[in-house]
Design a protein around this motif. Structure first.
Motif, short mmCIF file in Angstrom:
data_model
loop_
_atom_site.label_atom_id
_atom_site.label_comp_id
_atom_site.label_asym_id
_atom_site.label_seq_id
_atom_site.Cartn_x
_atom_site.Cartn_y
_atom_site.Cartn_z
N HIS A 1 22.26 8.06 10.19
CA HIS A 1 21.71 6.77 10.62
C HIS A 1 20.20 6.90 10.66
CE1 HIS A 1 25.76 5.63 11.70
NE2 HIS A 1 25.86 6.76 12.39
N MET A 2 19.53 6.06 9.89
CA MET A 2 18.07 6.09 9.88
C MET A 2 17.52 4.72 9.56
SD MET A 2 17.28 8.22 6.35
CE MET A 2 18.01 9.74 6.90
N HIS A 3 16.39 4.45 10.14
CA HIS A 3 15.69 3.19 9.89
C HIS A 3 14.21 3.50 9.70
CE1 HIS A 3 19.15 0.72 10.89
NE2 HIS A 3 19.40 1.63 11.82
N HIS A 4 13.63 2.93 8.64
CA HIS A 4 12.21 3.13 8.34
C HIS A 4 11.49 1.80 8.46
CE1 HIS A 4 14.03 6.52 6.25
NE2 HIS A 4 12.85 7.05 6.05
N TRP A 5 10.36 1.81 9.14
CA TRP A 5 9.48 0.65 9.16
C TRP A 5 8.18 1.08 8.50
CZ3 TRP A 5 12.70 2.01 13.13
CH2 TRP A 5 13.66 1.07 13.49
N MET A 6 7.84 0.41 7.41
CA MET A 6 6.62 0.72 6.67
C MET A 6 5.59 -0.36 7.00
SD MET A 6 7.51 3.34 4.89
CE MET A 6 8.91 4.14 4.16
N ALA A 7 4.33 0.07 7.19
CA ALA A 7 3.31 -0.90 7.60
C ALA A 7 1.95 -0.52 7.03
CB ALA A 7 3.23 -0.96 9.12
N ASN A 8 1.09 -1.51 6.95
CA ASN A 8 -0.32 -1.34 6.61
C ASN A 8 -0.56 -0.65 5.26
OD1 ASN A 8 -0.76 -2.41 9.21
ND2 ASN A 8 -0.60 -0.37 10.08
N PRO A 9 0.10 -1.09 4.21
CA PRO A 9 -0.14 -0.44 2.92
C PRO A 9 -1.56 -0.69 2.42
CG PRO A 9 1.18 -2.41 2.60
CD PRO A 9 1.02 -2.22 4.09
N LEU A 10 -2.23 0.37 2.02
CA LEU A 10 -3.52 0.28 1.34
C LEU A 10 -3.27 0.76 -0.08
CD1 LEU A 10 -6.06 1.69 3.96
CD2 LEU A 10 -5.78 -0.67 3.20
N ILE A 11 -3.43 -0.12 -1.03
CA ILE A 11 -3.07 0.17 -2.42
C ILE A 11 -4.28 -0.08 -3.30
CG2 ILE A 11 -1.56 -0.47 -4.35
CD1 ILE A 11 0.41 -1.52 -2.14
N GLU A 12 -4.60 0.89 -4.15
CA GLU A 12 -5.68 0.75 -5.13
C GLU A 12 -5.05 0.86 -6.52
OE1 GLU A 12 -8.93 3.46 -4.44
OE2 GLU A 12 -8.64 3.31 -2.27
N ILE A 13 -5.21 -0.20 -7.29
CA ILE A 13 -4.61 -0.27 -8.62
C ILE A 13 -5.70 -0.18 -9.66
CG2 ILE A 13 -3.24 -1.68 -10.20
CD1 ILE A 13 -2.12 -3.07 -7.61
N GLU A 14 -5.48 0.68 -10.64
CA GLU A 14 -6.40 0.78 -11.77
C GLU A 14 -5.57 0.89 -13.04
OE1 GLU A 14 -10.04 3.56 -13.28
OE2 GLU A 14 -9.90 3.06 -11.14
N GLY A 15 -5.49 -0.22 -13.76
CA GLY A 15 -4.69 -0.24 -14.98
C GLY A 15 -3.22 -0.01 -14.69
N ASP A 16 -2.68 1.05 -15.31
CA ASP A 16 -1.26 1.35 -15.16
C ASP A 16 -0.98 2.45 -14.14
OD1 ASP A 16 -0.49 -0.57 -17.00
OD2 ASP A 16 -0.60 0.81 -18.70
N SER A 17 -1.94 2.73 -13.27
CA SER A 17 -1.70 3.70 -12.21
C SER A 17 -2.25 3.15 -10.90
CB SER A 17 -2.33 5.06 -12.55
OG SER A 17 -3.72 4.94 -12.65
N ALA A 18 -1.73 3.66 -9.82
CA ALA A 18 -2.14 3.20 -8.50
C ALA A 18 -1.94 4.33 -7.50
CB ALA A 18 -1.34 1.97 -8.09
#
Length: 158
Positions: A75-92
């Motif tokens: 039994h597990m629960h994940h809460w994901m928050a505050n994503p900081l994403i930098e995208i450059e072309g086909d990679s991030a």
């Protein structure tokens, strides 16, 4: 605004949405114990590093590691928050905070918090994880924690 600039903006927005969906799918796959969903979000040559929990160097190893985790923590629960994403072309690259509640077969209920460090690639027009490493901030046993309501599938004593 010209068509080329508009297309670039739209690509960045669609890419960000695709990456945020991967982050959510990861959490859903783990708490639903869903190997099929987990398989869909990784490129074959991906790595997952969860210090203290395991490491895997390919998509098939990631699935095997997850299945082992599910036996230890059904039994597990994940809460994901505050994503900081930098995208450059086909990679991030990105980071995302995580707060997780697990029921470990040996330790009982535990809370785990930390930060995921991610790399993503778009191959054949599809974004997927290529690397994910968890930076553990804390793991706290939740002694005396007993749910008083909730899913019939969760039992603190299981």
């Amino acid at each position: 605004m010209n068509i080329k600039a508009l297309a670039a903006r739209l690509d960045r927005l669609e890419s960000r949405l695709a990456i945020e969906t991967l982050i959510s799918a990861y959490a859903n796959a783990f708490y639903r114990l869903n190997a099929d969903l987990l398989q869909q979000i990784w490129h074959e040559d991906s790595t997952l590093d969860l210090p203290g929990f395991g490491a895997a160097g390919s998509r098939s190893d990631i699935i095997s590691m997850a299945e082992q985790s599910w036996r230890q923590m059904p039994h597990m629960h994940h809460w994901m928050a505050n994503p900081l994403i930098e995208i450059e072309g086909d990679s991030a690259v990105g980071t995302v905070a995580a707060n997780c509640l697990f029921h470990d077969m040996e330790q009982g209920p535990v809370q785990v918090s930390g930060l995921y460090h991610d790399r993503f690639e778009r191959r054949d027009s599809e974004w997927r994880f290529v690397y994910r490493r968890f930076e553990l901030h804390y793991l706290t046993p939740l002694k005396e924690w007993v749910p008083v309501a909730g899913s019939e599938h969760f039992h603190a004593s299981s």
